[in-house]
Design a protein around this motif. Structure first.
Motif, PDB file in Angstrom:
ATOM      1  N   THR A 261       0.852  -1.181   0.000  1.00 46.20           N
ATOM      2  CA  THR A 261       0.000   0.000   0.000  1.00 46.20           C
ATOM      3  C   THR A 261       0.890   1.235   0.000  1.00 46.20           C
ATOM      4  N   TYR A 262       0.783   2.032  -1.064  1.00 45.28           N
ATOM      5  CA  TYR A 262       1.562   3.266  -1.163  1.00 45.28           C
ATOM      6  C   TYR A 262       0.733   4.428  -0.631  1.00 45.28           C
ATOM      7  N   GLY A 263       0.951   4.781   0.612  1.00 45.92           N
ATOM      8  CA  GLY A 263       0.245   5.932   1.192  1.00 45.92           C
ATOM      9  C   GLY A 263       1.266   6.900   1.744  1.00 45.92           C
ATOM     10  N   THR A 264       0.936   7.536   2.855  1.00 43.30           N
ATOM     11  CA  THR A 264       1.877   8.424   3.541  1.00 43.30           C
ATOM     12  C   THR A 264       3.168   7.659   3.796  1.00 43.30           C
ATOM     13  N   GLY A 265       3.018   6.450   4.345  1.00 40.49           N
ATOM     14  CA  GLY A 265       4.111   5.473   4.419  1.00 40.49           C
ATOM     15  C   GLY A 265       3.701   4.291   3.551  1.00 40.49           C
ATOM     16  N   ALA A 306       7.008   7.604   2.578  1.00 38.46           N
ATOM     17  CA  ALA A 306       6.830   7.302   1.153  1.00 38.46           C
ATOM     18  C   ALA A 306       6.125   8.500   0.517  1.00 38.46           C
ATOM     19  N   GLY A 307       4.784   8.476   0.442  1.00 36.94           N
ATOM     20  CA  GLY A 307       4.049   9.639  -0.081  1.00 36.94           C
ATOM     21  C   GLY A 307       4.344  10.892   0.734  1.00 36.94           C
ATOM     22  N   ALA A 308       4.750  10.703   1.990  1.00 39.55           N
ATOM     23  CA  ALA A 308       5.076  11.858   2.843  1.00 39.55           C
ATOM     24  C   ALA A 308       6.218  12.683   2.246  1.00 39.55           C
ATOM     25  N   ALA A 309       7.122  12.035   1.494  1.00 34.28           N
ATOM     26  CA  ALA A 309       8.223  12.772   0.869  1.00 34.28           C
ATOM     27  C   ALA A 309       7.686  13.668  -0.256  1.00 34.28           C
ATOM     28  N   ILE A 310       6.636  13.193  -0.928  1.00 35.93           N
ATOM     29  CA  ILE A 310       5.993  14.015  -1.967  1.00 35.93           C
ATOM     30  C   ILE A 310       5.283  15.202  -1.310  1.00 35.93           C
ATOM     31  N   GLN A 311       4.639  14.923  -0.186  1.00 34.06           N
ATOM     32  CA  GLN A 311       3.986  16.015   0.562  1.00 34.06           C
ATOM     33  C   GLN A 311       5.020  17.055   0.990  1.00 34.06           C
ATOM     34  N   TRP A 312       6.191  16.571   1.384  1.00 36.98           N
ATOM     35  CA  TRP A 312       7.287  17.467   1.810  1.00 36.98           C
ATOM     36  C   TRP A 312       7.708  18.375   0.652  1.00 36.98           C
ATOM     37  N   SER A 322       0.834  19.923  -6.501  1.00 35.86           N
ATOM     38  CA  SER A 322       0.003  18.804  -6.044  1.00 35.86           C
ATOM     39  C   SER A 322       0.826  17.533  -6.119  1.00 35.86           C
ATOM     40  N   ALA A 323       0.408  16.524  -5.359  1.00 37.53           N
ATOM     41  CA  ALA A 323       1.128  15.241  -5.375  1.00 37.53           C
ATOM     42  C   ALA A 323       1.045  14.628  -6.773  1.00 37.53           C
ATOM     43  N   GLY A 324      -0.118  14.777  -7.405  1.00 35.12           N
ATOM     44  CA  GLY A 324      -0.345  14.190  -8.724  1.00 35.12           C
ATOM     45  C   GLY A 324       0.601  14.742  -9.785  1.00 35.12           C
ATOM     46  N   GLN A 325       1.014  16.004  -9.600  1.00 34.41           N
ATOM     47  CA  GLN A 325       1.902  16.666 -10.559  1.00 34.41           C
ATOM     48  C   GLN A 325       3.275  15.976 -10.638  1.00 34.41           C
ATOM     49  N   SER A 326       3.631  15.241  -9.600  1.00 31.29           N
ATOM     50  CA  SER A 326       4.969  14.623  -9.554  1.00 31.29           C
ATOM     51  C   SER A 326       5.192  13.717 -10.769  1.00 31.29           C
ATOM     52  N   GLU A 327       4.130  13.066 -11.235  1.00 36.08           N
ATOM     53  CA  GLU A 327       4.279  12.118 -12.332  1.00 36.08           C
ATOM     54  C   GLU A 327       4.752  12.830 -13.610  1.00 36.08           C
ATOM     55  N   SER A 380      12.563   7.140  -4.723  1.00 37.83           N
ATOM     56  CA  SER A 380      12.959   6.704  -3.376  1.00 37.83           C
ATOM     57  C   SER A 380      11.903   5.798  -2.751  1.00 37.83           C
ATOM     58  N   MET A 381      10.637   5.999  -3.124  1.00 39.33           N
ATOM     59  CA  MET A 381       9.576   5.111  -2.613  1.00 39.33           C
ATOM     60  C   MET A 381       9.837   3.691  -3.112  1.00 39.33           C
ATOM     61  N   ALA A 382      10.150   3.597  -4.393  1.00 37.72           N
ATOM     62  CA  ALA A 382      10.328   2.270  -5.003  1.00 37.72           C
ATOM     63  C   ALA A 382      11.578   1.569  -4.454  1.00 37.72           C
ATOM     64  N   ASP A 406      -1.829  -0.889  -3.990  1.00 40.32           N
ATOM     65  CA  ASP A 406      -2.975  -0.002  -3.772  1.00 40.32           C
ATOM     66  C   ASP A 406      -2.487   1.241  -3.039  1.00 40.32           C
ATOM     67  N   GLY A 407      -3.406   2.044  -2.519  1.00 33.39           N
ATOM     68  CA  GLY A 407      -3.030   3.276  -1.809  1.00 33.39           C
ATOM     69  C   GLY A 407      -2.988   4.481  -2.748  1.00 33.39           C
ATOM     70  N   GLY A 408      -3.065   5.680  -2.168  1.00 32.94           N
ATOM     71  CA  GLY A 408      -3.167   6.935  -2.931  1.00 32.94           C
ATOM     72  C   GLY A 408      -2.082   7.104  -3.976  1.00 32.94           C
ATOM     73  N   ALA A 409      -0.822   6.782  -3.611  1.00 36.65           N
ATOM     74  CA  ALA A 409       0.274   7.027  -4.551  1.00 36.65           C
ATOM     75  C   ALA A 409       0.362   5.960  -5.635  1.00 36.65           C
ATOM     76  N   SER A 410      -0.453   4.906  -5.549  1.00 35.40           N
ATOM     77  CA  SER A 410      -0.433   3.893  -6.611  1.00 35.40           C
ATOM     78  C   SER A 410      -1.121   4.421  -7.874  1.00 35.40           C
TER      79      SER A 410
HETATM   80  P1  ADP Z   1      -2.899   7.594   3.747  1.00 36.91           P
HETATM   81  O1  ADP Z   1      -4.024   6.614   3.694  1.00 36.91           O
HETATM   82  O2  ADP Z   1      -1.604   7.050   4.265  1.00 36.91           O
HETATM   83  O3  ADP Z   1      -3.267   8.918   4.357  1.00 36.91           O
HETATM   84  P2  ADP Z   1      -3.300   7.769   0.863  1.00 36.91           P
HETATM   85  O4  ADP Z   1      -3.406   6.342   0.485  1.00 36.91           O
HETATM   86  O5  ADP Z   1      -4.521   8.626   0.807  1.00 36.91           O
HETATM   87  O6  ADP Z   1      -2.534   7.961   2.233  1.00 36.91           O
HETATM   88  O7  ADP Z   1      -2.186   8.419  -0.104  1.00 36.91           O
HETATM   89  C1  ADP Z   1      -1.795   9.762   0.061  1.00 36.91           C
HETATM   90  C2  ADP Z   1      -0.285   9.886  -0.090  1.00 36.91           C
HETATM   91  O8  ADP Z   1       0.094   9.544  -1.417  1.00 36.91           O
HETATM   92  C3  ADP Z   1       0.194  11.286   0.174  1.00 36.91           C
HETATM   93  O9  ADP Z   1       1.366  11.226   0.953  1.00 36.91           O
HETATM   94  C4  ADP Z   1       0.528  11.844  -1.221  1.00 36.91           C
HETATM   95  O10 ADP Z   1       1.669  12.689  -1.173  1.00 36.91           O
HETATM   96  C5  ADP Z   1       0.817  10.608  -2.024  1.00 36.91           C
HETATM   97  N1  ADP Z   1       0.331  10.705  -3.402  1.00 36.91           N
HETATM   98  C6  ADP Z   1      -0.949  10.867  -3.815  1.00 36.91           C
HETATM   99  N2  ADP Z   1      -1.022  10.885  -5.164  1.00 36.91           N
HETATM  100  C7  ADP Z   1       0.243  10.727  -5.620  1.00 36.91           C
HETATM  101  C8  ADP Z   1       0.827  10.649  -6.924  1.00 36.91           C
HETATM  102  N3  ADP Z   1       0.094  10.718  -8.038  1.00 36.91           N
HETATM  103  N4  ADP Z   1       2.170  10.472  -7.001  1.00 36.91           N
HETATM  104  C9  ADP Z   1       2.932  10.361  -5.893  1.00 36.91           C
HETATM  105  N5  ADP Z   1       2.424  10.423  -4.649  1.00 36.91           N
HETATM  106  C10 ADP Z   1       1.108  10.615  -4.505  1.00 36.91           C
END
Ligand code: ADP
Length: 509
Positions: A261-265, A306-312, A322-327, A380-382, A406-410
């Motif tokens: 699960t790719y989320g905050t961590g 993980a995703g927290a680094a994108i938030q940073w 936005s996090a989505g812009q990273s792609e 770095s996430m990968a 799964d997870g937001g960053a997936s």
């Molecule tokens: P959680 O459940 O841990 O709060 P989510 O599953 O909702 O997290 O995922 C949100 C995280 O994924 C955030 O840290 C965000 O920076 C990152 N994220 C969301 N979309 C993208 C994306 N398209 N590319 C990279 N990271 C993303």
């Protein structure tokens, strides 16, 4: 009359209810945010009443949105933030203290005081590395700090439960005090080999056995809801902690099946079948979701940042909107030009275990662009996920077939392609990335016959995309070598305090 299965997902930041139809399609979602209470730095609590009322509210709201009555609910599955601890009065149902949330560090010192022999016993019996996250020291804290609680507990007047147990209690009008095996396995009081509460560990934390819930399989007929709540009695038939629910919702049922699960961590779980594998890399051994015929084990590892680094990058460095812009930035360059980010913002976890490591960008040149920095952050996430998976693969001794994600960053296709390239195995992203809720629904649906079998579930489970390795082995080896050098730099940073006298002699003129 069409039937549905309700998944109630009580998470750390929100409570949600998703209704699934027989094809496994998510028909509607209702959601409420949960307030976080920070009484002191490092302490995290939630209001138990809010956990319950938000759960009831989203169940009702989902039914209104779908225009259905309680009779159309074949069952309810519960999945929840794990380890969060509640204690309430048996007679009144009144909580004696706020819910102490898994992240809360108030008992960290207590855990540090465990003797090596005690820590070893905990590891062997529970599969966990002793930590303040787990429920045991939180219950002990409540009994020691809430006036009269220890006495009440001794007299059998108090009940303990994780969030699932608290919701089951309330949904059944206070008639059921039960939890499932996956949640029990995160309390640090449950012997995962004998599958029962452990007397020795209860004594260690001064917890009377009378406080503890009955432990039942994850997919099981627990009881029915109090008819006054939803308009009719609805079967409560599935319960699992969030990560184990996601593993089940990804149809990872065979040894070697894994999900991330790719989320905050990141949370990685690998099913290990009937074998409880003792990790040589500090990973956790835990129970996978079970049914009335039994259940297996899983290895669990996590990546802190993980995703927290994108938030940073977005909120602190401000080079992303936005996090989505990273792609988009990732695809603006062919590689990072030798730049790596080690996001050890809070130390490094598995398999390095160095709490004093700190983050660093390395390999910078005057040509390093914003795109390169963003790409290094996504990569770095990968790399971190690959490190944990490699540790798991070594522990279990089985090759990884495919990784389900799964997870937001997936949502980030570049990230998943790069991950497949690094691992050399396929990544599969499901059509429904709400796998936690889906897993709870599957567990509940199997117990009431809404779905006939796991085979049926495997048939209706749908992939959205499969990412296949496209990187040649020599490029992969070069990238991994760069990553290892970067991690070494972060580890060296942590070693500075303990450097040898010879190293301390800084030459100067
Ligand atoms: P959680 O459940 O841990 O709060 P989510 O599953 O909702 O997290 O995922 C949100 C995280 O994924 C955030 O840290 C965000 O920076 C990152 N994220 C969301 N979309 C993208 C994306 N398209 N590319 C990279 N990271 C993303």
């Amino acid at each position: 009359m069409q039937q549905y299965l309700a998944a109630l997902d009580q998470g750390t930041t929100s409570t949600r209810c998703i209704l699934f139809d027989r094809s496994g399609h998510a028909c509607t979602t209702a959601q409420q945010e949960i307030a976080q209470i920070f009484p002191r730095p490092g302490w995290v609590e939630q209001d138990p009443i809010e956990l319950w009322t938000s759960s009831l509210a989203v169940l009702r709201q989902a039914m209104v949105q779908a225009g259905i009555r309680a009779e159309q609910l074949a069952g309810i599955g519960i999945t929840n933030q794990r380890e969060t601890t509640l204690v309430w009065e048996r007679a009144t149902g009144k909580p004696v203290y706020n819910a102490i949330v898994w992240q809360c560090r108030r008992t960290a010192e207590r855990i540090d005081k465990l003797s090596p022999a005690e820590a070893q016993r905990i590891r062997e019996k529970t599969g966990l590395v002793p930590d303040a996250y787990f429920s045991a020291s939180k219950i002990e804290w409540i009994l020691r700090n809430v006036p009269g609680a220890a006495e009440q507990a001794k007299n059998g007047d108090l009940l303990f439960g994780t969030v699932d147990c608290w919701l089951l209690w309330n949904l059944t009008g206070g008639s059921l005090h039960a939890t499932d095996e996956t949640n029990a396995s995160r309390t640090m009081l449950f012997d995962i080999h004998r599958r029962r509460w452990d007397k020795d560990l209860l004594d260690l934390f001064g917890i009377p056995a009378a406080m503890l819930p009955q432990v039942l399989p994850s997919s099981h007929r627990y009881g029915v809801t109090d008819p006054a709540l939803l308009g009719a009695a609805v079967p409560l038939s599935g319960v699992a902690g969030d990560q184990q629910a996601a593993l089940f919702g990804q149809c990872c049922w065979q040894p070697g099946d894994a999900k991330n699960t790719y989320g905050t961590g990141c949370f990685l779980l690998m099913h290990t079948g009937d074998e409880a594998i003792d990790s040589r890399h500090g990973l956790l051994t835990t129970l996978a979701a079970s049914d009335d015929s039994g259940g297996g084990y899983a290895l669990e590892g996590s990546v802190f940042v993980a995703g927290a680094a994108i938030q940073w990058l977005r909120d602190k460095v401000r080079i992303l909107e936005s996090a989505g812009q990273s792609e988009r930035y990732c695809s603006q360059c062919t590689d990072t030009g030798g730049v790596y980010l080690v996001p050890a913002f809070a130390g490094l976890g598995a398999p390095y275990w160095q709490p004093d490591a700190r983050g660093m960008f390395v390999g910078l040149t005057g040509g390093s662009s914003r795109a390169a920095l963003v790409r290094a952050t996504v990569e770095s996430m990968a790399y971190q996920v690959r490190d944990v998976l490699e540790a798991m693969r070594q522990d279990i001794g089985l090759p990884l077939q495919a990784l389900r994600v799964d997870g937001g960053a997936s949502a980030n296709n570049f990230l998943l392609q790069f991950q497949a390239d690094l691992l050399g195995v396929d990544l599969v992203r499901p059509a429904c990335i709400e796998t936690t809720a889906l897993g709870a629904a599957y567990l509940a649906g199997l117990a009431v016959g809404f779905w006939a079998s796991r085979e049926e579930l495997a048939r209706i489970w749908q992939a959205n995309h499969r990412f296949t390795c496209r990187m040649d082995p020599s490029t992969r080896a070069k990238r991994l070598e760069g990553w290892r050098r970067a991690v070494d730099c972060a580890l060296y940073w942590a070693r500075w305090e303990n450097r040898s006298t010879a190293e301390q002699e800084v030459p100067h003129d």
